[in-house]
Design an enzyme around this catalytic site. Sequence first.
Site, PDB file in Angstrom:
ATOM      1  N   HIS A  82       0.844  -1.188   0.000  1.00 25.10           N
ATOM      2  CA  HIS A  82       0.000   0.000   0.000  1.00 25.10           C
ATOM      3  C   HIS A  82       0.880   1.239   0.000  1.00 25.10           C
ATOM      4  CE1 HIS A  82      -3.777   2.104   0.679  1.00 25.10           C
ATOM      5  NE2 HIS A  82      -3.069   2.954   1.403  1.00 25.10           N
ATOM      6  N   ASP A 161     -15.365   4.040   5.826  1.00 28.90           N
ATOM      7  CA  ASP A 161     -14.263   4.793   5.222  1.00 28.90           C
ATOM      8  C   ASP A 161     -14.704   5.496   3.940  1.00 28.90           C
ATOM      9  OD1 ASP A 161     -11.372   5.545   5.207  1.00 28.90           O
ATOM     10  OD2 ASP A 161     -11.526   4.579   3.244  1.00 28.90           O
ATOM     11  N   ARG A 168     -13.880  13.890   4.459  1.00 26.97           N
ATOM     12  CA  ARG A 168     -12.580  14.458   4.863  1.00 26.97           C
ATOM     13  C   ARG A 168     -11.954  15.220   3.714  1.00 26.97           C
ATOM     14  NH1 ARG A 168      -9.317   9.533   6.305  1.00 26.97           N
ATOM     15  NH2 ARG A 168      -7.618  11.025   6.514  1.00 26.97           N
ATOM     16  N   SER A 183      -8.007   4.700   8.522  1.00 23.48           N
ATOM     17  CA  SER A 183      -8.588   4.549   7.177  1.00 23.48           C
ATOM     18  C   SER A 183      -7.825   3.463   6.408  1.00 23.48           C
ATOM     19  CB  SER A 183      -8.502   5.899   6.459  1.00 23.48           C
ATOM     20  OG  SER A 183      -8.621   5.766   5.079  1.00 23.48           O
ATOM     21  N   LYS A 187      -9.089  -0.799   5.907  1.00 22.10           N
ATOM     22  CA  LYS A 187      -9.271  -1.347   4.551  1.00 22.10           C
ATOM     23  C   LYS A 187      -8.368  -2.557   4.309  1.00 22.10           C
ATOM     24  CE  LYS A 187      -8.803   2.714   2.772  1.00 22.10           C
ATOM     25  NZ  LYS A 187      -8.787   4.006   2.159  1.00 22.10           N
TER      26      LYS A 187
HETATM   27  N1  URA Z   1      -5.100   6.844   2.042  1.00 22.07           N
HETATM   28  C1  URA Z   1      -6.193   6.291   2.635  1.00 22.07           C
HETATM   29  O1  URA Z   1      -6.642   5.225   2.259  1.00 22.07           O
HETATM   30  N2  URA Z   1      -6.752   6.962   3.652  1.00 22.07           N
HETATM   31  C2  URA Z   1      -6.296   8.140   4.108  1.00 22.07           C
HETATM   32  O2  URA Z   1      -6.851   8.674   5.042  1.00 22.07           O
HETATM   33  C3  URA Z   1      -5.175   8.698   3.476  1.00 22.07           C
HETATM   34  C4  URA Z   1      -4.579   8.020   2.449  1.00 22.07           C
END
Ligand code: URA
Length: 424
Positions: A82, A161, A168, A183, A187
Amino acid sequence: MDTIDIINKKRMGFSLTREEISYMVMGYVKEEIPDYQMSAFLMSICTKGMNEEETFDLTDVMLHSGEILDTSMFGIHTVDKHSTGGVGDKTTLVVAPLVASVGVNVIKMSGRGLGFTGGTIDKLESIPGLRTYLTEEELMKQIEDIHVCIASGGKDLVIADKKMYALRDVTGTVESIPLIASSIMSKKIAAGSKKIVMDVKVGNGALMKTKEEAEQLSKTMIQIGKKYGVQVECVLSDMTCPLGYAIGNALEVKESIEALKGNFAPDFYELVVFLASRMVALGLEISLEEAKRMVLENLENKKAYDVFLELVKKQHGNIDEMDIANTSYTVLSEEEGYITSIDALELAKISSMLGSGREKLDDVIDYGVGLWLLKKPGDFVKKGEALIQVYYREKMVEKEEILKNFIIEKERKEISSVVLGYLK
Ligand code: URA
């Protein structure tokens, strides 16, 4: 429980209980709490922060707001990657097939770009016909066949999210370590990841502007991972200059294909080899030296490129039909010297303005526009020599707007490594 009391409690800097966090998050998911109260709540977290326990509770509540995938059938040789988001960050397109080519499973759930950061799904969808939504059966078959898929997350994972991130993004509440960590980690855990290599970007083209902030975000994600028995390793990488040569969806795919054929920008090569080696070492539980040897071998013998082509084919894409704007112009240097810096954030904004990015999630983007750097920091440039190629369709950019993002000096400065640190 009362919504305003909870907002005030956090605004005054007190810690919240799990029940209070759940009341806010699930109330927002069920549309019992309106956007304006959730925005105030998120802003209070941005300014007052959250301790370790609150951040974990927030992650856990978000995680359970949707479905959780079970990928245990793919076994221990499965690794996720990621990136916290950067400019020209096409790393997944090269690293995922490369790691899969040595037999490590990479089930990559990716997202779309928002604001100045690009998204892997948009990049992939610039390949005509390519499907990023895969059914569970298709996903499993593809992992069995080629060890890799890059797909858009199923619509029922971490519902909280999806709603919170969209809010956000338009309320100035993205840049908060507890909000980013919860967040990302909710995920990743929902997608069934047990081993993750995170690319935590640092610099003006990233969410974390300093190395200290990036270290803190990394430690938070590693701690959250531990609570779920998930191994998280974090690579800190520089995002003051765009990564590689291209910014823009189809252009970044083109650069990735070139890289897989062996033509890498030096910074992109360094990051790809570092991330892929870490992923292979983690996935196969072997030494980093052995992992790196395998990674270099499969770049050299083009096995990674073959896996990329297979992935495109299996997801119904056709790279021969890619539509890169056929209208372009070069911007020439007005001075002579060494390039010492190229502003990632400003070039990302320019590329987005040309049409490659979106402000809102439902904006339509133009896959074929963007920028291609012809010089990188450390390069010498003569007056009148081309610095960058601009691919455009309807909107153009004044050359002065582009030139001011290149710093050119008489003395050559040492180019530092793109990898700034590593934590686990
Ligand atoms: N990437 C994400 O998935 N969430 C965030 O809050 C910032 C970057």
